[in-house]
Motif scaffolding. Structure first.
Motif, PDB file in Angstrom:
ATOM      1  N   SER A 168      -0.666   4.900   5.398  1.00  0.00           N
ATOM      2  CA  SER A 168      -0.477   4.061   4.214  1.00  0.00           C
ATOM      3  C   SER A 168       0.957   4.196   3.744  1.00  0.00           C
ATOM      4  O   SER A 168       1.508   5.299   3.734  1.00  0.00           O
ATOM      5  CB  SER A 168      -1.408   4.493   3.078  1.00  0.00           C
ATOM      6  OG  SER A 168      -2.748   4.448   3.469  1.00  0.00           O
ATOM      7  N   ASP A 184      -0.107  -0.749   1.402  1.00  0.00           N
ATOM      8  CA  ASP A 184      -0.642  -1.381   2.600  1.00  0.00           C
ATOM      9  C   ASP A 184      -0.975  -0.368   3.690  1.00  0.00           C
ATOM     10  O   ASP A 184      -0.482   0.762   3.694  1.00  0.00           O
ATOM     11  CB  ASP A 184       0.376  -2.379   3.170  1.00  0.00           C
ATOM     12  CG  ASP A 184       0.283  -3.745   2.516  1.00  0.00           C
ATOM     13  OD1 ASP A 184      -0.446  -3.869   1.517  1.00  0.00           O
ATOM     14  OD2 ASP A 184       0.947  -4.675   3.006  1.00  0.00           O
ATOM     15  N   ASN A 227       2.511  -3.919  10.190  1.00  0.00           N
ATOM     16  CA  ASN A 227       1.538  -4.084   9.114  1.00  0.00           C
ATOM     17  C   ASN A 227       0.229  -4.621   9.692  1.00  0.00           C
ATOM     18  O   ASN A 227       0.235  -5.459  10.598  1.00  0.00           O
ATOM     19  CB  ASN A 227       2.100  -5.050   8.067  1.00  0.00           C
ATOM     20  CG  ASN A 227       1.250  -5.115   6.820  1.00  0.00           C
ATOM     21  OD1 ASN A 227       0.206  -5.767   6.777  1.00  0.00           O
ATOM     22  ND2 ASN A 227       1.701  -4.447   5.770  1.00  0.00           N
ATOM     23  N   ASN A 249      -5.303  -5.945   4.974  1.00  0.00           N
ATOM     24  CA  ASN A 249      -4.636  -5.669   3.710  1.00  0.00           C
ATOM     25  C   ASN A 249      -4.851  -6.814   2.714  1.00  0.00           C
ATOM     26  O   ASN A 249      -5.003  -7.965   3.102  1.00  0.00           O
ATOM     27  CB  ASN A 249      -3.130  -5.471   3.935  1.00  0.00           C
ATOM     28  CG  ASN A 249      -2.823  -4.160   4.631  1.00  0.00           C
ATOM     29  OD1 ASN A 249      -3.316  -3.106   4.230  1.00  0.00           O
ATOM     30  ND2 ASN A 249      -2.012  -4.212   5.683  1.00  0.00           N
ATOM     31  N   ASP A 298      -4.349  -0.924  -0.688  1.00  0.00           N
ATOM     32  CA  ASP A 298      -5.190  -0.560   0.452  1.00  0.00           C
ATOM     33  C   ASP A 298      -4.573   0.667   1.120  1.00  0.00           C
ATOM     34  O   ASP A 298      -3.400   0.636   1.504  1.00  0.00           O
ATOM     35  CB  ASP A 298      -5.280  -1.718   1.450  1.00  0.00           C
ATOM     36  CG  ASP A 298      -5.757  -3.002   0.792  1.00  0.00           C
ATOM     37  OD1 ASP A 298      -6.948  -3.088   0.469  1.00  0.00           O
ATOM     38  OD2 ASP A 298      -4.912  -3.901   0.586  1.00  0.00           O
ATOM     39  N   GLN A 299      -5.355   1.721   1.263  1.00  0.00           N
ATOM     40  CA  GLN A 299      -4.791   2.960   1.789  1.00  0.00           C
ATOM     41  C   GLN A 299      -5.880   3.866   2.357  1.00  0.00           C
ATOM     42  O   GLN A 299      -7.062   3.542   2.333  1.00  0.00           O
ATOM     43  CB  GLN A 299      -4.001   3.686   0.700  1.00  0.00           C
ATOM     44  CG  GLN A 299      -4.745   3.868  -0.601  1.00  0.00           C
ATOM     45  CD  GLN A 299      -3.839   4.362  -1.715  1.00  0.00           C
ATOM     46  OE1 GLN A 299      -2.866   5.083  -1.479  1.00  0.00           O
ATOM     47  NE2 GLN A 299      -4.137   3.984  -2.942  1.00  0.00           N
ATOM     48  N   SER A 348      -9.834   0.791  -1.174  1.00  0.00           N
ATOM     49  CA  SER A 348      -9.071  -0.336  -1.702  1.00  0.00           C
ATOM     50  C   SER A 348      -9.475  -0.633  -3.143  1.00  0.00           C
ATOM     51  O   SER A 348     -10.621  -0.384  -3.558  1.00  0.00           O
ATOM     52  CB  SER A 348      -9.316  -1.580  -0.837  1.00  0.00           C
ATOM     53  OG  SER A 348      -8.676  -2.718  -1.370  1.00  0.00           O
TER      54      SER A 348
END
Length: 374
Positions: free
Chosen positions: A119, A139, A157, A163, A168-169, A184
């Motif tokens: 992330s 992201d 990405n 995402n 979001d991680q 998320s």
């Protein structure tokens, strides 16, 4: 002199034993934890060290750290070793192709160590990612390398399907590489931060639209920090302020009978994992097996340190306080079935069938006395 016994011979011997011992009622298998051990230097430092991922062979680990020598507030670092019985080598920063002036965290290595998901968190002073190509505030990214001796390439990405425009991680890849769990703040969840999963039919296929894990797990404000067992039947995660917690942030787990079945109710890991302090970022290390986690204030090297505790299967199947022939008979009674109480190998979660591997694990504990309380 070494003697090779066939499976048939082993079965005959234990069937004979079963004529003399009456098997007792069986309870569902659980697992127990050993004492936590600080991972020490070079993984832990006088700074904050957290969010670790270790390959199943135990030869490569990647973690997040605020130690000096990085490029941002949190950087990704890596340690390696030739065998898992050796100490870790010097920690190496993944360099400017991966680390930026922002904050990179939540590393997750594929089983072969050639793909790294992570992330990119927001800059602490400017709420937007520094790396170009992002979708939301925080992201999910991935980066690859051709072999374990090569440098990492340029991160990519995961795109707008995975995402969102929210945060979001915390990526967590399944052992087969076909499921990616993450947390998320996107709309459509049950709390402020939910756990989601995206899947794909093959390694070369694109990721599908993420699916929320539902209200059984996502019932409270903040749920995240995911780690999944190799068979995807046990999920570890952290939860903030969930009823039944020991501290402000605790580690929980939940199980399911198969990947098609719903998740059971989450359970708190309790002591010695959770304390009245802060425990999070669990990682199930298959090569131990053990649980590695981040905690604050246990008397380690820095603020946040990484700790490890071994996980062992419960082999006292009839809960009589000792591992003996009755437990052997119970295992033999369920030979070549998927009976979960006896499916203890690979430890501690099993592989879906009761076979000679489970017998080997059980034999390692024969004649031990164990605590009856579960």
């Amino acid at each position: 002199m070494k003697t090779n016994l066939s499976k048939k011979t082993v079965l005959v011997c234990f069937v004979i034993l079963s004529m003399f011992f009456l098997a007792n009622p069986v309870v569902m298998a659980e697992f127990v934890f050993g004492n936590p051990v600080n991972l020490a230097s070079p993984i832990n430092s006088s700074s904050d060290d957290s969010f670790i991922s270790i390959t199943p062979d135990g030869l490569t680990a990647c973690f997040s750290s605020t130690r000096p020598g990085g490029f941002g507030s949190d950087d990704l670092w890596m340690v390696t070793r030739l065998t898992k019985d050796e100490p870790w080598g010097q920690a190496v920063n993944l360099g400017p192709s991966v680390n930026t002036g922002a904050s990179e965290a939540y590393p997750n290595l594929s089983s072969d160590g050639l793909t790294l998901f992570f992330s990119e968190m927001c800059n602490t002073t400017v709420y937007k990612p520094i790396r170009a190509g992002g979708v939301g505030g925080r992201d999910l990214w991935m980066v690859t390398r051709p072999d374990t001796e090569s440098d990492w390439g340029i991160p990519t990405n995961l795109g707008s399907v995975v995402n969102s425009t929210s945060d979001d991680q915390g990526p967590c890849l399944s052992s087969d590489g076909l499921s990616l769990y993450f947390f998320s703040t996107r709309p459509g969840g049950s709390g402020l931060q939910d756990i989601w999963v995206t899947t794909r039919p093959s390694i070369s296929s694109p990721w599908d639209e993420p699916v929320n894990l539902g209200p059984t797990v996502n019932s409270y404000d903040l749920d995240g920090d995911i780690s999944i067992s190799p068979d995807e039947l046990t999920l570890f995660f952290t939860s903030w302020g969930r009823p039944g917690s020991r501290g402000r942030l605790d580690i929980w787990f939940m199980t399911r009978a198969s990947k098609e079945d719903p998740w059971d109710q989450p359970r708190n890991l309790g002591m010695p994992v959770n304390t009245s302090g802060t425990e999070g970022a669990p990682f199930f290390y298959a090569g131990g097996p053990s649980l590695v986690f981040t905690t604050y204030g246990r008397g380690g090297h820095g603020g946040f340190d990484l700790w490890e505790m071994p996980i062992a299967p419960v082999v006292d199947f009839n809960a009589d306080g000792k591992v003996d022939s009755s437990d052997v008979c119970t295992l033999i009674d369920h030979w070549q079935t998927d009976y979960p109480a006896c499916d203890i190998a690979p430890a501690p979660f099993g592989d879906g069938v009761v076979d000679v591997q489970d017998l080997i694990v059980l034999s390692e504990h024969l004649f031990e006395e164990v605590a009856i309380a579960r």
